[in-house]
Scaffold this motif. Structure first.
Motif, mmCIF file in Angstrom:
data_model
loop_
_atom_site.group_PDB
_atom_site.id
_atom_site.type_symbol
_atom_site.label_atom_id
_atom_site.label_comp_id
_atom_site.label_asym_id
_atom_site.label_seq_id
_atom_site.Cartn_x
_atom_site.Cartn_y
_atom_site.Cartn_z
ATOM 1 N N GLN A 485 0.831 -1.210 0.000
ATOM 2 C CA GLN A 485 0.000 0.000 0.000
ATOM 3 C C GLN A 485 0.870 1.268 0.000
ATOM 4 O OE1 GLN A 485 -3.388 -0.332 2.497
ATOM 5 N NE2 GLN A 485 -3.755 1.870 2.651
ATOM 6 N N SER A 489 1.056 4.122 -2.949
ATOM 7 C CA SER A 489 0.888 5.535 -2.629
ATOM 8 C C SER A 489 2.070 6.362 -3.135
ATOM 9 C CB SER A 489 0.817 5.705 -1.113
ATOM 10 O OG SER A 489 -0.449 6.108 -0.731
ATOM 11 N N LYS A 533 -4.201 5.660 7.399
ATOM 12 C CA LYS A 533 -5.148 6.533 6.690
ATOM 13 C C LYS A 533 -4.530 7.890 6.397
ATOM 14 C CE LYS A 533 -9.049 5.060 8.865
ATOM 15 N NZ LYS A 533 -10.065 5.356 9.864
ATOM 16 N N GLU A 538 -6.256 6.086 2.856
ATOM 17 C CA GLU A 538 -7.311 5.089 3.035
ATOM 18 C C GLU A 538 -6.896 4.028 4.048
ATOM 19 O OE1 GLU A 538 -8.028 2.799 -0.574
ATOM 20 O OE2 GLU A 538 -6.019 3.324 -1.250
ATOM 21 N N THR A 541 -5.690 -2.076 3.245
ATOM 22 C CA THR A 541 -6.448 -2.938 2.341
ATOM 23 C C THR A 541 -5.507 -3.924 1.646
ATOM 24 O OG1 THR A 541 -7.481 -2.939 0.135
ATOM 25 C CG2 THR A 541 -6.344 -0.946 0.753
#
Ligand SMILES: [Zn+2]
Length: 551
Positions: A485, A489, A533, A538, A541
């Motif tokens: 993740q 990003s 977050k 976010e 996930t």
């Protein structure tokens, strides 16, 4: 002294509570920080020298720490502050929260805790001394591993696999006793069971984890079974049997948790004659996160009596960060060096103006994520091209093999970790159920491996993690997901257009600055889910892990 009077205060007395909490924290840190530092130093000395005296000192200091955290009056004060303190300063409230989490698992009844500690040491000892047998031959873990990797004869493989499970039958009764004791201790603290207590102490929630694991299950299901079909076809051919005749012992390791070796991947060759330490130093310098002051204090090469593995430790939360490695010129040690230095930059580049209690990583798995993020680069073809000066045609060759390898490795590991997570949850929820059957139901569901006909043995108990690192395995998965993740990003926000797949991060000062400001600097100021977050926009996930390795 502990301001016990405060435990009697009426809620709403904010100014007073704030002062009392502040005073408590100051006194606590003045006591714990020197002991923690001394314990870290003793452990470092023990690991680098192997001296028994240092191990004893470490054990004594750990006991001192535990004594502090097990004080029931202090716990009561902290709990009251947390629940009714009305602390307006978010930093102070966060410090109290972290104190609560440190004291909580140490509030088990002393008698129960002693029983748990000694029983778990006993089971661990059984693990280290037990040897499975095949016929009359005693097999070590390494023997079994070697047989499952190379042996062609099914009968020999079967014997080795069966030998690998014998420790399960030997430890299962004690391990079950341990599970019940852990549950009893957790229930006395008001938790459903020990699994729930462990998650709570790590600021994790079962529903939240279930959701992430379900997502990972759904997204990997079809690709995993497609890959497994391919693998099974190859195995059947190798052992001259039909696919339906494949048994657990036909796979590469006792739990089918690792990817099978691919003949055409020899990454070590690329690192022969290279200085792994210098490569890491140069890379981290290039992304604006120099590690020179970490390397100066580190112990990086093999020596008699020294711990043969690797770790990184933050000695004092004030810049004394050290790495232990046993470097050789190989891909594995390049990966390990980058991995440990990843832990190192996280600790080293924390915002040191944070209060002591917050000057630590957001969670054990968030620092694992950073370590994985960097560790993965050792077989990244674009990283290798730039750092090792490879010609483009070699990079192209690497692209083909290392992509396949990474996919296999991550898919197989994530399905195996689902078995571990589900089973452990169930083990603590109801230790009286038919665990032998449950184990194989989960193995079949997640890994696609069938139980050998008629088998009814505690094969689950042969996995040492249930004993020595209970309710922790899921964090390995979360670390992988977060690494992906963060990568996604970074690709979106700081890497140049189209740099996604071929991102090597070499020389990317922006990537270093992004990680430092969004992840490292905050330390433990926010709970891990909020930190993620804030950093990536976010919640955690599985999607980016799947995008990077599966699709
Ligand atoms: Zn690590």
């Amino acid at each position: 002294m502990i301001p016990l009077c405060c435990a009697l205060l009426l809620p709403g007395c904010n100014g007073h509570n704030t002062r009392a909490a502040r005073r408590f924290i100051d006194e606590h840190v003045a006591r714990i920080a020197p002991v923690a530092q001394a314990a870290n130093l003793a452990y470092w000395e023990a690991a680098t020298s192997g001296e028994a005296k240092a191990y004893d000192r470490y054990a004594e200091l750990e006991l001192q720490k535990r004594r502090i955290y097990s004080n029931p009056e202090e716990y009561a004060f902290i709990k009251k502050m947390k629940e009714q303190g009305g602390l307006k300063d978010p930093v102070l409230a966060r410090e109290i929260e972290l104190l609560y989490l440190s004291y909580l698992p140490n509030q088990m009844e002393p008698e129960l805790l002693r029983e748990i500690t000694s029983l778990s040491a006993e089971v661990e000892k059984q693990f280290s001394t037990f040897r499975g047998t095949a016929g009359k031959k005693r097999l070590t873990g390494n023997d079994i591993e070697a047989i499952l990797k190379t042996e062609k004869r099914t009968a020999v493989r079967r014997e080795a696999w069966l030998a690998s499970k014998q420790v399960g039958a030997a430890v299962a009764p004690d391990l079950l006793r341990l599970v019940r004791l852990r549950n009893k201790a957790a229930q006395k603290l008001g938790f459903r069971n020990y699994h729930a207590l462990s998650l709570a102490a790590g600021e994790q929630d079962q529903k939240e984890l279930d959701k992430i694991f379900e997502e990972l299950y759904d997204l990997t299901n079809a690709p995993f079974f497609a890959l497994k079909q391919q693998l099974d076809a190859e195995l059947a051919q190798r052992f001259h049997i039909r696919i339906e005749e494949l048994q657990p012992w036909h796979y590469q390791d006792p739990f089918f948790q690792e990817s099978p070796m691919l003949q055409d991947v020899d990454l070590d060759g690329y690192y022969a004659g290279k200085d792994v330490k210098q490569l890491a130093a140069r890379f981290y310098q290039g992304i604006g996160l120099p590690i020179d002051s970490v390397l100066i204090r580190s112990d990086l090469y093999e020596r008699e009596g020294k711990n043969p593995h690797a770790f990184c430790t933050d000695i004092d939360r004030a810049g004394d960060v050290r790495i232990l490695c046993n470097l050789t010129e190989s891909e594995r040690w390049m990966e390990t060096m980058l991995h440990e230095a990843g832990h190192g930059v996280y600790s080293y580049y924390l915002d040191r103006s944070l209060p002591w209690l917050l000057r630590q990583e957001a969670h054990a798995f968030t620092t694992e994520a950073i370590a994985n993020f960097f560790g993965r680069l050792s077989r990244n073809p674009w990283w290798m091209e730039q750092m090792l000066g490879l010609p483009p045609e070699q990079r192209l060759k690497l692209e083909q093999v290392s992509g396949t390898y990474a996919r296999l490795k991550q898919l197989i590991f994530s399905r195996w970790a689902m078995v571990m997570y589900e089973f452990e949850k169930e083990l603590y929820a109801d230790p009286d159920q038919d665990l032998n059957a449950l184990w194989w139901t989960l193995v079949e569901k997640y890994q696609g491996i069938k139980k050998p006909a008629g088998r009814d043995e505690p094969d689950w108990a042969a996995k040492i993690h249930f004993t020595i690192a209970p309710c922790y395995y899921h964090n390995y998965v979360l670390g992988e997901l977060l690494a992906s993740q963060l990568h996604a990003s970074l690709v979106k926000s700081v890497l140049p257009e189209g740099g996604g797949k071929s991102a090597s991060y070499v020389g990317s000062v922006q990537a270093g600055a992004w990680l430092r400001s969004r992840v490292f600097a905050a330390g433990a100021l926010y709970p891990w889910d909020e930190m993620i977050k804030r950093a990536t926009g976010e919640p955690l996930t599985a999607r980016y892990f799947v995008a990077q390795f599966v699709n």
